[in-house]
Design a protein around this motif. Structure first.
Motif, PDB file in Angstrom:
ATOM      1  N   SER A   1      -4.909  -0.931   4.025  1.00  0.00           N
ATOM      2  CA  SER A   1      -3.977  -1.817   4.718  1.00  0.00           C
ATOM      3  C   SER A   1      -4.678  -2.573   5.842  1.00  0.00           C
TER       4      SER A   1
ATOM      5  N   THR B   1       0.769  -7.559   4.646  1.00  0.00           N
ATOM      6  CA  THR B   1       0.657  -6.201   4.107  1.00  0.00           C
ATOM      7  C   THR B   1       1.864  -5.358   4.502  1.00  0.00           C
TER       8      THR B   1
ATOM      9  N   ILE C   1      -2.007   5.797  12.198  1.00  0.00           N
ATOM     10  CA  ILE C   1      -2.022   4.379  11.831  1.00  0.00           C
ATOM     11  C   ILE C   1      -1.560   3.517  12.998  1.00  0.00           C
TER      12      ILE C   1
ATOM     13  N   ASP D   1       0.858  -1.189   0.000  1.00  0.00           N
ATOM     14  CA  ASP D   1       0.000   0.000   0.000  1.00  0.00           C
ATOM     15  C   ASP D   1       0.893   1.238   0.000  1.00  0.00           C
TER      16      ASP D   1
ATOM     17  N   ILE E   1       4.651  -0.983   8.557  1.00  0.00           N
ATOM     18  CA  ILE E   1       4.473   0.398   8.121  1.00  0.00           C
ATOM     19  C   ILE E   1       5.847   1.051   7.978  1.00  0.00           C
TER      20      ILE E   1
ATOM     21  N   ALA F   1      -0.313   5.177   1.830  1.00  0.00           N
ATOM     22  CA  ALA F   1      -1.351   4.484   2.603  1.00  0.00           C
ATOM     23  C   ALA F   1      -2.366   5.411   3.246  1.00  0.00           C
TER      24      ALA F   1
ATOM     25  N   GLU G   1       3.928   5.317   4.059  1.00  0.00           N
ATOM     26  CA  GLU G   1       3.285   6.620   4.271  1.00  0.00           C
ATOM     27  C   GLU G   1       4.342   7.579   4.819  1.00  0.00           C
TER      28      GLU G   1
ATOM     29  N   GLY H   1      -4.372   4.363   6.290  1.00  0.00           N
ATOM     30  CA  GLY H   1      -4.271   2.907   6.361  1.00  0.00           C
ATOM     31  C   GLY H   1      -5.548   2.144   6.107  1.00  0.00           C
TER      32      GLY H   1
ATOM     33  N   ALA I   1       2.880  -1.271   4.202  1.00  0.00           N
ATOM     34  CA  ALA I   1       2.386   0.066   3.879  1.00  0.00           C
ATOM     35  C   ALA I   1       3.521   1.073   3.881  1.00  0.00           C
TER      36      ALA I   1
END
Length: 284
Positions: free
Chosen positions: A72, A83, A96, A63, A109, A66, A87, A69, A85
């Motif tokens: 995600s 997943t 998130i 993602d 993330i 994101a 960002e 999220g 992500a």
């Protein structure tokens, strides 16, 4: 009807619930996100995306851009896909992580923007009166920001960047991947930075096309050259494209599209039609 009217009244009065549930995940701070406000009013967000997620099974979801999220969390909670992500905006990242802990839903993330190189870049975030505290349209592309939001104020911060090739370097040819890229105009810069996608057959893409981006055709043609077919994602399935279908909303002054997400794949067309028939009931 009454509930919808009541929600719109509450929206006008800036009165929101402390939290809401969306596709198995609890979100807080509704007033701080335009995306969550849209869900509060309509009980939906980019419905065509959620419909599509039932079409195919993927071994990993990336993602890129994101936001807060949403997809995600959906891919992790509902689809059970591993997943990753990406960002870059600090407030969104903080949010998130907060929602992860609140729901006990965790995914990887990465606090960085995807670009064409390692380094630092200027990152532009709208700060107008109606803009979210949690950014919904931040970008590395200041020209795209100006095209989408005329005469809008924005803040500029410095963020770390990594090249798209670093995302693709560990792709396993025996697995299937879905990469969603929503970076407000920076898509062409990302995709054109590497030719790795040309050699891969197991990576599907979801890209957002804004109606007035001058790079739409270049990006579309590049992916055709990489061996991809393109499909407009709608609430009634996938429509094959031979050029980017940036269909405007039916308002005279609208500069937004009805459907903005486009699916790029090397899967055979007969399989796409078969899935569309099974899931939707017909082929458009």
């Amino acid at each position: 009807m009454f509930t919808s009217l009541l929600k719109r009244i509450l929206y006008k009065l800036k009165i929101f619930p402390p939290s809401l549930m969306f596709e198995g995940t609890k979100y807080t701070n509704i007033k701080d996100s335009n995306l969550l406000i849209e869900i509060f009013i309509s009980n939906s967000y980019e419905e065509e995306m959620l419909i599509f997620f039932d079409f195919f099974r993927y071994d990993h979801f990336f993602d890129i851009g994101a936001n807060i999220g949403l997809f995600s969390f959906y891919a992790t909670k509902i689809k059970r896909w591993p997943t990753t992500a990406y960002e870059a905006y600090p407030r969104n990242i903080e949010y998130i992580k907060k929602i992860m802990k609140l729901n006990n839903i965790f995914f990887e993330i990465n606090e960085t923007a995807i670009s064409n190189k390692f380094g630092k870049s200027k990152f532009h975030v709208p700060i107008a009166k109606n803009s979210s505290k949690l950014a919904s349209s931040s970008t590395l592309d200041i020209e795209e920001m100006k095209r989408i939001y005329e005469n809008i104020k924005y803040e500029t911060i410095e963020v770390s960047t990594i090249p798209f090739s670093s995302v693709l370097k560990d792709i396993n040819p025996k697995k299937n991947y879905l990469i969603k890229i929503d970076v407000e105009g920076w898509e062409y810069k990302i995709i054109s930075s590497t030719k790795i996608l040309k050699t891969l057959r197991n990576v599907d893409l979801i890209l957002e096309f804004n109606i007035n981006n001058p790079f739409n055709n270049k990006l579309f043609n590049l992916l055709m050259n990489f061996g991809y077919d393109s499909y407009l994602m709608t609430n009634k399935g996938l429509i094959k494209e031979f050029k980017p279908l940036t269909i405007p909303k039916p308002k005279i002054k609208s500069s937004r599209t009805i459907w903005r997400n486009h699916f790029f794949t090397k899967k055979p067309e007969h399989l796409i039609n078969k899935i569309n028939k099974e899931k939707i009931g017909y082929v458009i």
